[in-house]
Motif scaffolding. Structure first.
Motif, PDB file in Angstrom:
ATOM      1  N   THR A 160       0.859  -1.181   0.000  1.00 36.21           N
ATOM      2  CA  THR A 160       0.000   0.000   0.000  1.00 36.21           C
ATOM      3  C   THR A 160       0.895   1.231   0.000  1.00 36.21           C
ATOM      4  OG1 THR A 160      -0.098   0.056   2.418  1.00 36.21           O
ATOM      5  CG2 THR A 160      -1.788  -1.239   1.274  1.00 36.21           C
ATOM      6  N   GLU A 180      -4.083  -1.548  -4.139  1.00 37.34           N
ATOM      7  CA  GLU A 180      -5.488  -1.791  -3.819  1.00 37.34           C
ATOM      8  C   GLU A 180      -6.004  -0.866  -2.738  1.00 37.34           C
ATOM      9  OE1 GLU A 180      -5.963  -5.880  -2.878  1.00 37.34           O
ATOM     10  OE2 GLU A 180      -5.289  -6.593  -4.837  1.00 37.34           O
ATOM     11  N   LYS A 181      -5.090  -0.290  -1.947  1.00 44.41           N
ATOM     12  CA  LYS A 181      -5.511   0.618  -0.879  1.00 44.41           C
ATOM     13  C   LYS A 181      -4.440   1.660  -0.643  1.00 44.41           C
ATOM     14  CE  LYS A 181      -5.697  -0.556   3.561  1.00 44.41           C
ATOM     15  NZ  LYS A 181      -6.165  -1.097   4.878  1.00 44.41           N
ATOM     16  N   LYS A 220      -9.515   2.526  -2.889  1.00 44.65           N
ATOM     17  CA  LYS A 220     -10.019   2.533  -1.514  1.00 44.65           C
ATOM     18  C   LYS A 220      -9.031   3.259  -0.605  1.00 44.65           C
ATOM     19  CE  LYS A 220     -11.930  -0.496   2.069  1.00 44.65           C
ATOM     20  NZ  LYS A 220     -11.269   0.159   3.202  1.00 44.65           N
ATOM     21  N   ASP A 222      -7.938   4.635   3.419  1.00 44.18           N
ATOM     22  CA  ASP A 222      -8.040   4.891   4.844  1.00 44.18           C
ATOM     23  C   ASP A 222      -7.454   6.277   5.074  1.00 44.18           C
ATOM     24  OD1 ASP A 222      -9.351   2.565   5.545  1.00 44.18           O
ATOM     25  OD2 ASP A 222      -7.492   1.434   5.776  1.00 44.18           O
ATOM     26  N   PRO A 309     -13.902   4.655   6.258  1.00 48.85           N
ATOM     27  CA  PRO A 309     -12.466   4.383   6.261  1.00 48.85           C
ATOM     28  C   PRO A 309     -11.940   4.239   7.685  1.00 48.85           C
ATOM     29  CG  PRO A 309     -12.855   6.714   5.888  1.00 48.85           C
ATOM     30  CD  PRO A 309     -14.208   6.048   5.890  1.00 48.85           C
TER      31      PRO A 309
END
Length: 329
Positions: A160, A180-181, A220, A222, A309
């Protein structure tokens, strides 16, 4: 009786509106040179619901065409935590300048090997994730993105990376990393070394301008939000320097500083303070983050996204966590 009932209803409404419950599970970054938790830090970490502690392992710089690991973390032999550790590696943007394809693979292997060496030497439990922190630009994005893909291949882990505010605002120019994140860094909204009224760590109005099209970002996310502070020192000719982790409380307890207003102080005596020599008359602006600004920022982000998130606070240090008890309950 009717008037009393109306008054009670108004009080309930005002109270409920004044308290924003963001309900995002939270965790922490750890950004000190030695991984060694105090009792209060251990408690704050144990109370968090995110299963990982995002821990800076080392930085990568390039000097004389050599990739060097600097600031390598040391870990307390008696460390015992109930979280897995996600290694976070900071790589300077200059590292990508004129990098060759074979060097990208070399660097990916070097980073992965060093992570594994730290794990083996300290017998720590690592998550199946490696996070890369690099402030890539339009000119370095292709090589950086190749590195992320290569690191995932050689490490066989989920790679990430962080995302700065300007990179989400200018995503067409800076590109979308092949991960992916990502972790959206909701701080450093402006430079602390220029004259301004706003808080340079986090100004909510500026943050909202950067993130007005947040819902269009295709990866995606956070969210990382700041709980740290610093002091901006201005000398007699207007030059500025930073004192990291400085708090207003520390200055208030020292008789050699005079409080000018809520955020500004004046040095009253020439001396060494906080690792820096300060002259009488120097001014210090202390920037700390009010809890209400964190709540407002996360409320805005939650409204923009169709998922909740994770919230990762930067960073785990009892000098800061003690000021946000309600956030960590």
């Amino acid at each position: 009786m009717k008037r009393t009932l109306q008054l009670l209803i108004c009080i309930v409404l005002i109270t409920s509106c004044s308290k924003t419950d963001i309900n995002n599970d939270h965790g922490f970054y750890y950004w000190r040179s030695k991984l060694n938790l105090t009792k209060n830090e251990q408690q704050a970490l144990n109370n968090s619901k995110v299963p990982n502690l995002y821990t800076r392992f080392f930085d990568v710089v390039k000097e004389d065409n050599q990739f060097l690991e600097v600031g390598v973390i040391s870990i307390d032999n008696d460390l015992s935590i109930n979280k897995k550790i996600v290694p976070v590696i900071f790589i300077t943007n200059e590292t990508w300048f004129n990098i060759q394809p074979n060097e990208i693979e070399l660097l990916a292997n070097k980073v992965n090997d060093h992570i594994n060496k730290i794990k083996a030497n300290n017998k720590i439990d690592l998550a199946s994730e490696i996070q890369i922190d690099s402030d890539w630009t339009t000119s370095t994005r292709n090589d950086y993105f190749k590195f992320l893909t290569t690191l995932k291949k050689v490490s066989k882990k989920n790679v990430t990376c962080t995302l700065r505010l300007h990179q989400i605002k200018d995503k067409l120019q800076t590109g979308i990393p092949p991960v992916e994140k990502m972790y959206l860094m909701c701080y450093a909204t402006s430079s602390p070394l220029v004259n301004q009224v706003q808080n340079s760590i986090l100004d909510v109005k500026t943050l909202k301008l950067y993130l007005k099209n947040l819902d269009e970002y295709p990866v995606k996310l956070d969210v990382a939000l700041p709980i740290y502070s610093w002091g901006i020192v201005t000398n007699h000719v207007g030059k500025k320097k930073l004192i990291n982790a400085l708090t207003a409380e520390e200055l208030l307890q020292n008789k050699n500083f005079r409080k000018i207003d809520e955020h500004h102080f004046e040095v009253l005596k020439d001396d060494f303070y906080f690792g820096m020599y300060l002259n009488k008359g120097f001014k210090i602006k202390v920037e700390e983050i009010p809890e209400k600004d964190i709540l407002e920022s996360m409320t805005f982000i939650n409204e923009k996204l169709d998922y909740k998130p994770l919230l990762i606070y930067y960073h785990l240090d009892e000098r800061f966590t003690k000021n946000y008890n309600t956030l960590f309950q």
